[in-house]
Design a protein around this motif. Structure first.
Motif, PDB file in Angstrom:
ATOM      1  N   GLU A 145     -12.982  -1.348   0.698  1.00 55.58           N
ATOM      2  CA  GLU A 145     -11.935  -1.209   1.711  1.00 55.58           C
ATOM      3  C   GLU A 145     -10.657  -0.601   1.147  1.00 55.58           C
ATOM      4  O   GLU A 145     -10.037   0.262   1.757  1.00 55.58           O
ATOM      5  CB  GLU A 145     -11.610  -2.573   2.346  1.00 55.58           C
ATOM      6  CG  GLU A 145     -12.707  -3.116   3.242  1.00 55.58           C
ATOM      7  CD  GLU A 145     -12.815  -2.382   4.568  1.00 55.58           C
ATOM      8  OE1 GLU A 145     -12.030  -1.465   4.831  1.00 55.58           O
ATOM      9  OE2 GLU A 145     -13.718  -2.734   5.346  1.00 55.58           O
ATOM     10  N   TYR A 146     -10.259  -1.070  -0.039  1.00 54.03           N
ATOM     11  CA  TYR A 146      -9.020  -0.581  -0.652  1.00 54.03           C
ATOM     12  C   TYR A 146      -9.144   0.916  -0.909  1.00 54.03           C
ATOM     13  O   TYR A 146      -8.254   1.709  -0.579  1.00 54.03           O
ATOM     14  CB  TYR A 146      -8.794  -1.330  -1.968  1.00 54.03           C
ATOM     15  CG  TYR A 146      -7.414  -1.191  -2.556  1.00 54.03           C
ATOM     16  CD1 TYR A 146      -6.473  -2.206  -2.415  1.00 54.03           C
ATOM     17  CD2 TYR A 146      -7.042  -0.048  -3.261  1.00 54.03           C
ATOM     18  CE1 TYR A 146      -5.204  -2.095  -2.958  1.00 54.03           C
ATOM     19  CE2 TYR A 146      -5.781   0.075  -3.809  1.00 54.03           C
ATOM     20  CZ  TYR A 146      -4.868  -0.954  -3.651  1.00 54.03           C
ATOM     21  OH  TYR A 146      -3.616  -0.834  -4.192  1.00 54.03           O
ATOM     22  N   ARG A 169      -3.011   4.741   9.707  1.00 51.89           N
ATOM     23  CA  ARG A 169      -2.755   4.444   8.277  1.00 51.89           C
ATOM     24  C   ARG A 169      -1.446   5.109   7.831  1.00 51.89           C
ATOM     25  O   ARG A 169      -0.630   4.507   7.129  1.00 51.89           O
ATOM     26  CB  ARG A 169      -3.907   4.959   7.402  1.00 51.89           C
ATOM     27  CG  ARG A 169      -5.278   4.438   7.772  1.00 51.89           C
ATOM     28  CD  ARG A 169      -5.429   2.933   7.655  1.00 51.89           C
ATOM     29  NE  ARG A 169      -6.800   2.535   7.853  1.00 51.89           N
ATOM     30  CZ  ARG A 169      -7.249   1.844   8.907  1.00 51.89           C
ATOM     31  NH1 ARG A 169      -6.408   1.450   9.853  1.00 51.89           N
ATOM     32  NH2 ARG A 169      -8.522   1.522   9.013  1.00 51.89           N
ATOM     33  N   ARG A 205      -8.912   2.998   2.231  1.00 52.13           N
ATOM     34  CA  ARG A 205      -7.533   3.152   2.730  1.00 52.13           C
ATOM     35  C   ARG A 205      -6.825   4.255   1.948  1.00 52.13           C
ATOM     36  O   ARG A 205      -6.073   5.047   2.502  1.00 52.13           O
ATOM     37  CB  ARG A 205      -6.733   1.848   2.568  1.00 52.13           C
ATOM     38  CG  ARG A 205      -7.172   0.689   3.429  1.00 52.13           C
ATOM     39  CD  ARG A 205      -7.065   0.986   4.914  1.00 52.13           C
ATOM     40  NE  ARG A 205      -7.464  -0.137   5.748  1.00 52.13           N
ATOM     41  CZ  ARG A 205      -8.707  -0.561   5.928  1.00 52.13           C
ATOM     42  NH1 ARG A 205      -9.715   0.018   5.310  1.00 52.13           N
ATOM     43  NH2 ARG A 205      -8.965  -1.564   6.746  1.00 52.13           N
ATOM     44  N   GLN A 230      -7.907   7.623   3.201  1.00 49.86           N
ATOM     45  CA  GLN A 230      -7.311   7.932   4.511  1.00 49.86           C
ATOM     46  C   GLN A 230      -5.861   8.390   4.351  1.00 49.86           C
ATOM     47  O   GLN A 230      -5.417   9.322   5.036  1.00 49.86           O
ATOM     48  CB  GLN A 230      -7.408   6.702   5.418  1.00 49.86           C
ATOM     49  CG  GLN A 230      -8.837   6.424   5.877  1.00 49.86           C
ATOM     50  CD  GLN A 230      -9.082   4.980   6.278  1.00 49.86           C
ATOM     51  OE1 GLN A 230      -8.283   4.084   6.004  1.00 49.86           O
ATOM     52  NE2 GLN A 230     -10.208   4.731   6.923  1.00 49.86           N
ATOM     53  N   CYS A 231      -5.150   7.757   3.422  1.00 50.94           N
ATOM     54  CA  CYS A 231      -3.755   8.164   3.170  1.00 50.94           C
ATOM     55  C   CYS A 231      -3.702   9.578   2.592  1.00 50.94           C
ATOM     56  O   CYS A 231      -2.817  10.368   2.929  1.00 50.94           O
ATOM     57  CB  CYS A 231      -3.078   7.183   2.210  1.00 50.94           C
ATOM     58  SG  CYS A 231      -2.815   5.560   2.944  1.00 50.94           S
ATOM     59  N   HIS A 284       0.827  -1.215   0.000  1.00 53.07           N
ATOM     60  CA  HIS A 284       0.000   0.000   0.000  1.00 53.07           C
ATOM     61  C   HIS A 284       0.861   1.264   0.000  1.00 53.07           C
ATOM     62  O   HIS A 284       0.413   2.336   0.391  1.00 53.07           O
ATOM     63  CB  HIS A 284      -0.985   0.004   1.184  1.00 53.07           C
ATOM     64  CG  HIS A 284      -2.125  -0.967   1.001  1.00 53.07           C
ATOM     65  ND1 HIS A 284      -3.339  -0.605   0.483  1.00 53.07           N
ATOM     66  CD2 HIS A 284      -2.207  -2.300   1.247  1.00 53.07           C
ATOM     67  CE1 HIS A 284      -4.133  -1.679   0.429  1.00 53.07           C
ATOM     68  NE2 HIS A 284      -3.457  -2.721   0.885  1.00 53.07           N
ATOM     69  N   PHE A 307      -2.636  -0.752   9.513  1.00 54.37           N
ATOM     70  CA  PHE A 307      -3.408  -0.635   8.267  1.00 54.37           C
ATOM     71  C   PHE A 307      -4.667  -1.501   8.312  1.00 54.37           C
ATOM     72  O   PHE A 307      -5.576  -1.317   7.517  1.00 54.37           O
ATOM     73  CB  PHE A 307      -2.537  -0.977   7.050  1.00 54.37           C
ATOM     74  CG  PHE A 307      -2.722   0.005   5.913  1.00 54.37           C
ATOM     75  CD1 PHE A 307      -2.393   1.343   6.054  1.00 54.37           C
ATOM     76  CD2 PHE A 307      -3.237  -0.412   4.690  1.00 54.37           C
ATOM     77  CE1 PHE A 307      -2.573   2.261   5.017  1.00 54.37           C
ATOM     78  CE2 PHE A 307      -3.429   0.487   3.641  1.00 54.37           C
ATOM     79  CZ  PHE A 307      -3.089   1.827   3.812  1.00 54.37           C
ATOM     80  N   ILE A 346      -5.511  -4.696   7.555  1.00 53.93           N
ATOM     81  CA  ILE A 346      -5.923  -5.341   6.297  1.00 53.93           C
ATOM     82  C   ILE A 346      -5.690  -6.856   6.316  1.00 53.93           C
ATOM     83  O   ILE A 346      -5.920  -7.529   5.327  1.00 53.93           O
ATOM     84  CB  ILE A 346      -5.196  -4.738   5.069  1.00 53.93           C
ATOM     85  CG1 ILE A 346      -3.678  -4.760   5.262  1.00 53.93           C
ATOM     86  CG2 ILE A 346      -5.700  -3.340   4.770  1.00 53.93           C
ATOM     87  CD1 ILE A 346      -2.884  -4.358   4.036  1.00 53.93           C
TER      88      ILE A 346
END
Length: 389
Positions: free
Chosen positions: A226-227, A271, A230, A233-234, A35, A312, A314
């Motif tokens: 979900e991906y 994250r 993330r 959030q980054c 990620h 993270f 995951i």
């Protein structure tokens, strides 16, 4: 039968004439750097000896007829018309998005590309396993189009078109790692990729070291939210630090502002911590591999897994358990971690070849008993990227 042989045989069976072109693109396993790609960071994958083959021929009109041998499904579209997605409600035709998306963005880059073709596709990358069956299909499709259309495209451009198809056509906001390694992989080497500059550095797999992949057989689907969350959030974290991407934040800077970000949004802080520390782990892993220091590589892979689990968030319990079982046998002579987007899929382990059977045995004895699922165990070799055969 290899995917290459299968694609050729199926082409003749389905289209009833001889194919002119055969291309093959590999899947990949990411050894470290998860990620980090869509955060403009560093990754270190290798192409594997499982992949996707396309056998095909040019047509005289603008029709693309595509047969997916492994799914026994057809798709057909016309290059003279706007290319639109073709999924059914159950998502059964999801594969068509990867092919159509690549053709669409090749046309945007090369507007003169109007050449129809017949294609048969066959692959042996396990689907929904985190080994990039989608990137292998995208890169193979891009290479096929380059050949039949006589297009002036580099391997990197083909990879980026594949990423564009996945982001904008299929709707998964992945980074560029999977397509780049499928296009640029090198035999017996891992590839450190700078996902911002696209510079690569081949890092040899040390002599006598095995790359093991164990599929938890917990299926994942990264398009399902979900991906993408993330990634958002980054982006929020990068905004907090006032930078283009988390790649631009050092561990020291993060620590300096960690409390402030945590007070603002504890999830976003976690994250960011994963991505910022993971980038450093990739750089450290390159050094460890060059020195043949498997113990240090194992430490870094272990830290990476814990970071994906805790920061993270995951991993899933089955994948955590596989890592634990592999590490029990490997000890300090290598490492294991979750690999891929997460929420299921595979683990990757690097260890001396003499450990393979003991790792396999430990997992076989405990995993199914504990989880009710049967693992699939692969020993892979770092392989070359896309090729025309």
């Amino acid at each position: 039968m290899t995917p290459q042989q299968q694609a050729q045989k199926v082409f003749i069976d389905q289209f009833e004439y001889q194919p002119q072109v055969l291309v093959y693109a590999p899947g990949r396993v990411n050894v470290i750097g998860e990620h980090t790609d869509y955060n403009d960071g560093f990754v270190m994958p290798c192409a594997i000896d499982y992949g996707t083959a396309i056998s095909g021929a040019k047509r005289e009109d603008s029709i693309f007829r595509v047969y997916a041998a492994d799914l026994q499904q057809w798709d057909e579209f016309d290059l003279s018309q706007p290319i639109k997605p073709h999924f059914d409600a159950a998502g059964d035709y999801k594969w068509t998005g990867y092919v159509r998306g690549v053709v669409k963005y090749i046309q945007e880059k090369c507007p003169h590309f109007k050449t129809g073709a017949d294609l048969a596709i066959s692959g042996n990358v396990p689907l929904s396993s985190g080994l990039s069956s989608s990137a292998a299909l995208e890169v193979a499709t891009g290479k096929f189009c380059q050949i039949v259309g006589g297009l002036d495209l580099t391997q990197v451009e083909i990879a980026l078109i594949g990423q564009q198809a996945e982001n904008r056509f299929v709707g998964c906001q992945c980074g560029n790692m999977d397509q780049l390694i499928s296009a640029l992989g090198q035999q017996d080497h891992l590839l450190k990729i700078d996902c911002r500059s696209l510079e690569t550095e081949a890092v040899p797999v040390p002599q006598g070291v095995a790359v093991m992949i164990v599929n938890s057989n917990v299926k994942h689907d990264l398009v399902a939210g979900e991906y993408n969350s993330r990634r958002q959030q980054c982006e929020q974290a990068a905004e907090f630090f006032g930078v283009k991407a988390l790649r631009d934040v050092s561990i020291a800077q993060f620590k300096q502002h960690e409390a402030e970000l945590t007070a603002l949004d504890p999830i976003v802080a976690k994250r960011a911590r994963h991505v910022i520390t993971e980038n450093q782990r990739v750089l450290d892993a390159v050094v460890a591999l060059k020195q043949g220091d498997l113990q240090q590589l194992g430490v870094l892979m272990g830290q990476s897994h814990v970071s994906m689990k805790d920061d993270f968030e995951i991993t899933v319990p089955e994948v955590d358990y596989l890592v634990e079982l592999a590490q029990q046998v490997i000890g300090d002579s290598g490492g294991a971690r979750m690999t891929g987007g997460g929420f299921g899929g595979c683990i990757v382990a690097l260890a001396p070849q003499e450990k393979i059977e003991a790792v396999r045995k430990n997992i076989a004895e405990h995993y199914e008993k504990h989880t009710g699922l049967k693992e699939t165990f692969y020993v892979c070799h770092a392989s070359a990227g896309v090729s025309v055969l």
